[in-house]
Design a protein around this motif. Structure first.
Motif, mmCIF file in Angstrom:
data_model
loop_
_atom_site.group_PDB
_atom_site.id
_atom_site.type_symbol
_atom_site.label_atom_id
_atom_site.label_comp_id
_atom_site.label_asym_id
_atom_site.label_seq_id
_atom_site.Cartn_x
_atom_site.Cartn_y
_atom_site.Cartn_z
ATOM 1 N N ASP A 102 -45.769 43.240 78.402
ATOM 2 C CA ASP A 102 -45.345 41.876 77.858
ATOM 3 C C ASP A 102 -46.404 41.169 77.283
ATOM 4 O OD1 ASP A 102 -46.637 41.537 80.082
ATOM 5 O OD2 ASP A 102 -45.254 40.042 80.991
ATOM 6 N N LYS A 103 -47.378 41.580 76.734
ATOM 7 C CA LYS A 103 -48.681 40.988 76.326
ATOM 8 C C LYS A 103 -49.248 41.814 75.183
ATOM 9 C CE LYS A 103 -50.305 40.206 81.051
ATOM 10 N NZ LYS A 103 -51.392 40.628 82.107
ATOM 11 N N SER A 104 -49.814 40.982 74.235
ATOM 12 C CA SER A 104 -50.147 41.669 72.770
ATOM 13 C C SER A 104 -51.552 42.039 73.140
ATOM 14 C CB SER A 104 -50.254 40.297 72.032
ATOM 15 O OG SER A 104 -48.951 39.778 71.535
ATOM 16 N N LYS A 105 -51.509 43.021 73.982
ATOM 17 C CA LYS A 105 -52.998 44.027 74.356
ATOM 18 C C LYS A 105 -52.428 45.580 74.094
ATOM 19 C CE LYS A 105 -54.772 40.442 77.374
ATOM 20 N NZ LYS A 105 -55.105 40.096 78.737
ATOM 21 N N ILE A 110 -53.562 46.652 79.497
ATOM 22 C CA ILE A 110 -52.609 46.277 80.319
ATOM 23 C C ILE A 110 -52.532 47.265 81.631
ATOM 24 C CG2 ILE A 110 -50.135 46.311 80.707
ATOM 25 C CD1 ILE A 110 -49.492 45.371 77.806
#
Length: 211
Positions: A102-105, A110
């Motif tokens: 749920d992250k832009s990584k 993650i």
């Protein structure tokens, strides 16, 4: 973890950030069909092996969906639960370290964060090795999950783990003998398929020859 004093059901809010229910319609071989499904986040799971201790590192936590599944298999629907008849322990699972995407990584980054937050080991992303990418919950969600493998040592331990914010997660270190018993024929465990598949992969590909 098991200090739960009340359990009840309610309707799913339309603005849930985690689960979006839908009914998909399609025509197959000229026949119109439909299927009820859920849109959920993709996720990562990490097989974590402490080479210093020669132990596999898993996490223990209360899973409402597992608790709900046990209760409804006996009662069907319910409004409020008798906690003496159905103690919260029946919803506690043993799993791989894991988390949602749920992250832009990158997925590896993650996974690295989950290892630190849940289990307390701080490792560089270069030590996160991809094992498999597959689909989970194919009857309900079809979400993508990536499985990784990471070896850690006692020197990598940065904190006690346990999750972030209001998460309640217990770090569990299993001997190879204990973990092996989880995937033997006839075993009955409160663990998801991802965990069991990860353990079997480890014993097939990374476990010390004496294990």
């Amino acid at each position: 973890m098991e200090n739960i004093t009340k359990v009840w059901l309610g309707p799913l809010p339309a603005d849930s950030p985690y689960v979006k229910p839908n009914r998909m319609y399609y025509v197959q071989n000229g026949v119109e069909k439909n299927w009820d499904l859920l849109k959920v986040h993709d996720s990562v799971a990490i097989i974590l092996y402490n080479t210093t201790q020669q132990k596999l590192v898993l996490v223990r936590q209360f899973r409402p969906a597992v608790y709900h599944g046990v209760i409804t298999s006996e009662l069907g629907s319910f409004d409020e639960v008798d906690l003496k008849a159905f103690p919260p322990a029946i919803g506690v699972t043993l799993e791989l370290c894991a988390g949602i995407v749920d992250k832009s990584k990158s997925w590896e980054e993650i996974a690295r964060e989950e290892v630190l937050e849940e289990c307390g080991y701080d490792v560089p992303v270069e030590r996160i090795e991809q094992v498999l990418i597959y689909r989970s919950g194919v009857g309900a969600s079809g979400a993508k999950q990536a499985m990784y493998y990471c070896e850690v040592t006692d020197a990598d331990k940065a904190n006690s783990g346990g999750g972030v914010e209001d998460e309640i997660i217990e770090v569990v270190e299993l001997s190879l003998e204990e973990a092996n018993r989880m995937v033997q024929q006839g075993a009955v465990v409160n663990s998801p398929p991802t965990c069991l598949m990860g353990l079997m992969w480890f014993f097939a590909n990374r476990a010390p020859k004496s294990a």
